[in-house]
Design an enzyme around this catalytic site. Sequence first.
Site, mmCIF file in Angstrom:
data_model
loop_
_atom_site.group_PDB
_atom_site.id
_atom_site.type_symbol
_atom_site.label_atom_id
_atom_site.label_comp_id
_atom_site.label_asym_id
_atom_site.label_seq_id
_atom_site.Cartn_x
_atom_site.Cartn_y
_atom_site.Cartn_z
ATOM 1 N N HIS A 1 -1.909 7.842 7.221
ATOM 2 C CA HIS A 1 -0.933 8.635 6.219
ATOM 3 C C HIS A 1 -1.779 9.816 5.917
ATOM 4 C CE1 HIS A 1 2.563 6.192 6.401
ATOM 5 N NE2 HIS A 1 2.171 5.230 5.741
ATOM 6 N N GLY B 1 0.819 -1.109 0.073
ATOM 7 C CA GLY B 1 -0.147 0.057 -0.061
ATOM 8 C C GLY B 1 0.893 1.241 -0.132
ATOM 9 N N GLN C 1 2.997 9.834 1.348
ATOM 10 C CA GLN C 1 4.251 9.452 1.328
ATOM 11 C C GLN C 1 5.331 9.625 0.036
ATOM 12 O OE1 GLN C 1 2.372 5.081 2.273
ATOM 13 N NE2 GLN C 1 4.137 4.903 3.244
HETATM 14 NI NI NI Z 1 2.813 3.274 5.745
#
Ligand code: NI
Length: 224
Positions: free
Chosen positions: A137, A46, A51
């Site tokens: 996230h 994932g 990110q």
């Molecule tokens: Ni992560």
Amino acid sequence: MAKLPILEFPDPRLRTVAKPIVHVDDALRALIDDMFETMYAAPGIGLAASQVDVHRRLLVLDVSEHSDAPMVFINPEILFSEGEQTYQEGCLSVPGIYADVHRAERIRVRALNRDGNQFECDAHGVLAVCIQHEMDHLAGKLFVDYLSPLKREMVKKKLAKARREAAAEAEDAAQGRANVAGAGSAGSAGATAAQGRANVAGAEPAPDAIRGSAGTAASSPPSA
Ligand code: NI
């Protein structure tokens, strides 16, 4: 398609709260393709846009055994959740670190797909874990936030040490190349330089730098 650099803990940009996506267009689909390439190459199951330093509500994942079931969630919302499960999680932004995290066992998610069409998805098990991990996230949260402050500090130190070692290896490899160039022959120094480069290549993104030689990327728990 292009592989994107992944931000690593404790980079403060990982704490940015992602904003909703307004237009699902070709530019977004290009980003989605790049995120899949980045995720599969890592390898991971994932990846949230946060990110790769894009702070929009987008995540991609693929929890299938043969990495042939890509899923895209744009502007995901959890409609309901129930139960509890514990899963040993890893994260591409916290390489080489794995820890048990408690999350809901079942969730229902509403999101847009890559064509901008709304869908709902019932998830349980690892898929539910992965969606919740990626949605964290988007909220600027990491799985290490569930650990005690002491453990989180240890993780920070381990990652810093791994980065220092990787940098030192890269420097040795560069030095090796310089020596080879100076000597004008590919003798034992050449072999050392090649080994140095191999180590550096292997250490990037360094999932095993912390675990030492005990694990390989293939045998490590999946990261997301
Ligand atoms: Ni992560």
